[in-house]
Design a protein around this motif. Structure first.
Motif, PDB file in Angstrom:
ATOM      1  N   THR A 157       0.828  -1.248   0.056  1.00  0.00           N
ATOM      2  CA  THR A 157      -0.115   0.108   0.058  1.00  0.00           C
ATOM      3  C   THR A 157       1.088   1.256  -0.068  1.00  0.00           C
ATOM      4  O   THR A 157       1.736   1.340   0.940  1.00  0.00           O
ATOM      5  CB  THR A 157      -1.082   0.082   0.928  1.00  0.00           C
ATOM      6  OG1 THR A 157      -1.614  -1.068   1.055  1.00  0.00           O
ATOM      7  CG2 THR A 157      -1.793   1.299   1.288  1.00  0.00           C
ATOM      8  N   LEU A 158       0.600   1.957  -0.919  1.00  0.00           N
ATOM      9  CA  LEU A 158       1.280   3.459  -1.062  1.00  0.00           C
ATOM     10  C   LEU A 158       0.554   4.512  -0.170  1.00  0.00           C
ATOM     11  O   LEU A 158      -0.938   4.638  -0.431  1.00  0.00           O
ATOM     12  CB  LEU A 158       1.437   3.925  -2.268  1.00  0.00           C
ATOM     13  CG  LEU A 158       2.507   3.216  -3.322  1.00  0.00           C
ATOM     14  CD1 LEU A 158       2.253   3.825  -4.788  1.00  0.00           C
ATOM     15  CD2 LEU A 158       3.895   3.375  -2.979  1.00  0.00           C
ATOM     16  N   ARG A 159       1.093   4.908   0.774  1.00  0.00           N
ATOM     17  CA  ARG A 159       0.322   6.089   1.642  1.00  0.00           C
ATOM     18  C   ARG A 159       0.951   7.530   1.256  1.00  0.00           C
ATOM     19  O   ARG A 159       2.026   7.701   1.749  1.00  0.00           O
ATOM     20  CB  ARG A 159       0.426   5.667   3.167  1.00  0.00           C
ATOM     21  CG  ARG A 159      -0.297   4.361   3.310  1.00  0.00           C
ATOM     22  CD  ARG A 159      -0.104   3.978   5.112  1.00  0.00           C
ATOM     23  NE  ARG A 159      -0.911   2.784   5.127  1.00  0.00           N
ATOM     24  CZ  ARG A 159      -0.329   1.541   5.114  1.00  0.00           C
ATOM     25  NH1 ARG A 159       1.082   1.268   5.000  1.00  0.00           N
ATOM     26  NH2 ARG A 159      -1.139   0.381   5.460  1.00  0.00           N
ATOM     27  N   VAL A 160      -0.014   8.276   0.954  1.00  0.00           N
ATOM     28  CA  VAL A 160       0.667   9.581   0.353  1.00  0.00           C
ATOM     29  C   VAL A 160      -0.163  10.759   1.029  1.00  0.00           C
ATOM     30  O   VAL A 160      -1.376  10.654   1.179  1.00  0.00           O
ATOM     31  CB  VAL A 160       0.231   9.652  -1.346  1.00  0.00           C
ATOM     32  CG1 VAL A 160       0.819  11.095  -1.748  1.00  0.00           C
ATOM     33  CG2 VAL A 160       1.028   8.548  -1.872  1.00  0.00           C
ATOM     34  N   ARG A 219      -4.704  13.218   2.466  1.00  0.00           N
ATOM     35  CA  ARG A 219      -4.165  11.827   2.371  1.00  0.00           C
ATOM     36  C   ARG A 219      -4.829  10.895   1.641  1.00  0.00           C
ATOM     37  O   ARG A 219      -6.108  10.900   1.695  1.00  0.00           O
ATOM     38  CB  ARG A 219      -3.824  11.618   3.909  1.00  0.00           C
ATOM     39  CG  ARG A 219      -3.084  12.508   4.681  1.00  0.00           C
ATOM     40  CD  ARG A 219      -3.024  12.134   6.173  1.00  0.00           C
ATOM     41  NE  ARG A 219      -4.319  11.981   6.906  1.00  0.00           N
ATOM     42  CZ  ARG A 219      -4.861  11.706   8.049  1.00  0.00           C
ATOM     43  NH1 ARG A 219      -3.658  11.218   8.520  1.00  0.00           N
ATOM     44  NH2 ARG A 219      -5.843  11.802   8.625  1.00  0.00           N
ATOM     45  N   PHE A 220      -4.229   9.930   0.978  1.00  0.00           N
ATOM     46  CA  PHE A 220      -4.820   9.081   0.394  1.00  0.00           C
ATOM     47  C   PHE A 220      -3.836   7.708   0.322  1.00  0.00           C
ATOM     48  O   PHE A 220      -2.660   7.843   0.431  1.00  0.00           O
ATOM     49  CB  PHE A 220      -5.437   9.324  -0.936  1.00  0.00           C
ATOM     50  CG  PHE A 220      -4.326   9.144  -1.927  1.00  0.00           C
ATOM     51  CD1 PHE A 220      -4.044   8.181  -2.783  1.00  0.00           C
ATOM     52  CD2 PHE A 220      -3.714  10.318  -2.314  1.00  0.00           C
ATOM     53  CE1 PHE A 220      -2.997   8.132  -3.632  1.00  0.00           C
ATOM     54  CE2 PHE A 220      -2.528  10.595  -3.267  1.00  0.00           C
ATOM     55  CZ  PHE A 220      -2.342   9.314  -3.941  1.00  0.00           C
ATOM     56  N   SER A 221      -4.530   6.488   0.219  1.00  0.00           N
ATOM     57  CA  SER A 221      -3.916   5.321  -0.009  1.00  0.00           C
ATOM     58  C   SER A 221      -4.085   4.469  -1.073  1.00  0.00           C
ATOM     59  O   SER A 221      -5.316   4.548  -1.517  1.00  0.00           O
ATOM     60  CB  SER A 221      -3.756   4.398   1.324  1.00  0.00           C
ATOM     61  OG  SER A 221      -5.192   3.787   1.569  1.00  0.00           O
ATOM     62  N   ALA A 222      -3.134   3.813  -1.527  1.00  0.00           N
ATOM     63  CA  ALA A 222      -3.609   2.887  -2.925  1.00  0.00           C
ATOM     64  C   ALA A 222      -2.591   1.632  -3.050  1.00  0.00           C
ATOM     65  O   ALA A 222      -1.455   1.899  -2.478  1.00  0.00           O
ATOM     66  CB  ALA A 222      -3.317   3.712  -4.015  1.00  0.00           C
TER      67      ALA A 222
END
Length: 280
Positions: A157-160, A219-222
């Motif tokens: 998971t990328l947490r940006v 913030r978002f995660s993908a």
């Protein structure tokens, strides 16, 4: 006779040339801003300087915005020589304004190399102007990767997180408009794989918007997926005026209600991200 205006990041300064104003019958030391209580000044090299915090309402400051700029305005009132205490003396008004662009440009040069084993690594963080973007290790977005190359497993998971830090911006919030991946550091290049489009996640099973439209951070995660090539992640943002707009996106079937009177910012970039099956 016109004052000199210095538009700083946190303070607005106004300078009056003492000699020029005295020749016109005005006393530079008697001036005040729209709020007459704001009359403190400093004399430096023949110029009398007044300053005010860059904040709406401070010393009579007004703030107006359009699609590209924020304009802080005030007026400096200067009285005739020996006339400050004379109730019949009328001051001369000098309107002043400071115009600040609401656009921004910031990027992260991040090299992420996914692999199929345990993950480790780092990411470079770089911010220009007023916005910055970070890649985080943990789900509560408190520990960002340090600079350098990072190795991440495929399917991680990328947490940006992105943020805007600027004084006098309390009435604005950041909205994630579009976040997508392509194979170029240029955000305009095609093709693109969207994670967030028109302020909403394109696939709720793979993308989660944690925060957008409620503060000066988003913030978002993908899920990290791809076909084992370098990719770049880009996000375009906008600033939304809470006083005149509904800023929180309301998503239904991957679409959101429009956020009116928002100011677009320049895209932020993370990349390249290397997708690989192994460390070899």
């Amino acid at each position: 006779m016109a004052p000199e205006v210095v538009c700083g990041q946190s303070m607005i300064q106004v300078g009056l040339n003492r000699a020029n104003l005295r020749a016109a019958g005005l006393n530079a030391s008697t001036a005040h801003l729209a709020d007459s209580r704001c009359s403190a000044h400093e004399d430096r090299n023949g110029t009398v300087w007044y300053q005010v915090e860059r904040r709406e309402g401070r010393c009579g400051n007004t703030l107006e915005t359009n699609t590209t700029h924020a304009v802080y305005s005030n007026s400096l009132f200067v009285y005739p020589v020996d006339g400050r205490n004379d109730s019949l003396s009328r001051p001369v008004s000098f309107p002043l304004s400071c115009v600040y662009p609401l656009g921004t440009e910031s990027s992260l040069n991040v090299a992420i190399r996914p692999y199929l084993l345990n993950s480790r690594g780092a990411v470079g963080v770089g911010a220009k102007a007023r916005a910055s973007m970070f890649l985080y290790r943990n789900s509560n977005y408190t520990e960002s990767y340090p600079a350098g190359e990072v190795l991440l497993p495929i399917g991680s998971t990328l947490r940006v997180g992105v943020s805007v830090e600027e004084s006098g911006m309390e009435r604005f919030v950041v909205v994630l408009r579009d976040c997508y991946a392509n194979q170029s550091p240029n955000p305009d290049n095609l093709p693109r794989t969207y994670m967030i489009q028109d302020r909403c996640p394109t696939n709720r099973t793979q993308v989660t918007v944690e925060e957008s439209g409620s503060s000066l951070r988003a913030r978002f995660s993908a899920l990290l997926q791809g076909d084992y090539r370098y990719i770049f992640l880009h996000c375009s943002l906008s600033l939304c005026d809470q006083r005149s707009s509904s800023c929180t996106p309301v998503c239904s079937r991957r679409r959101s209600r429009s956020v009116s009177k928002s100011i677009r910012l320049k895209p932020l970039t993370i990349g390249p991200i290397t997708l690989a099956q192994s460390l070899d």
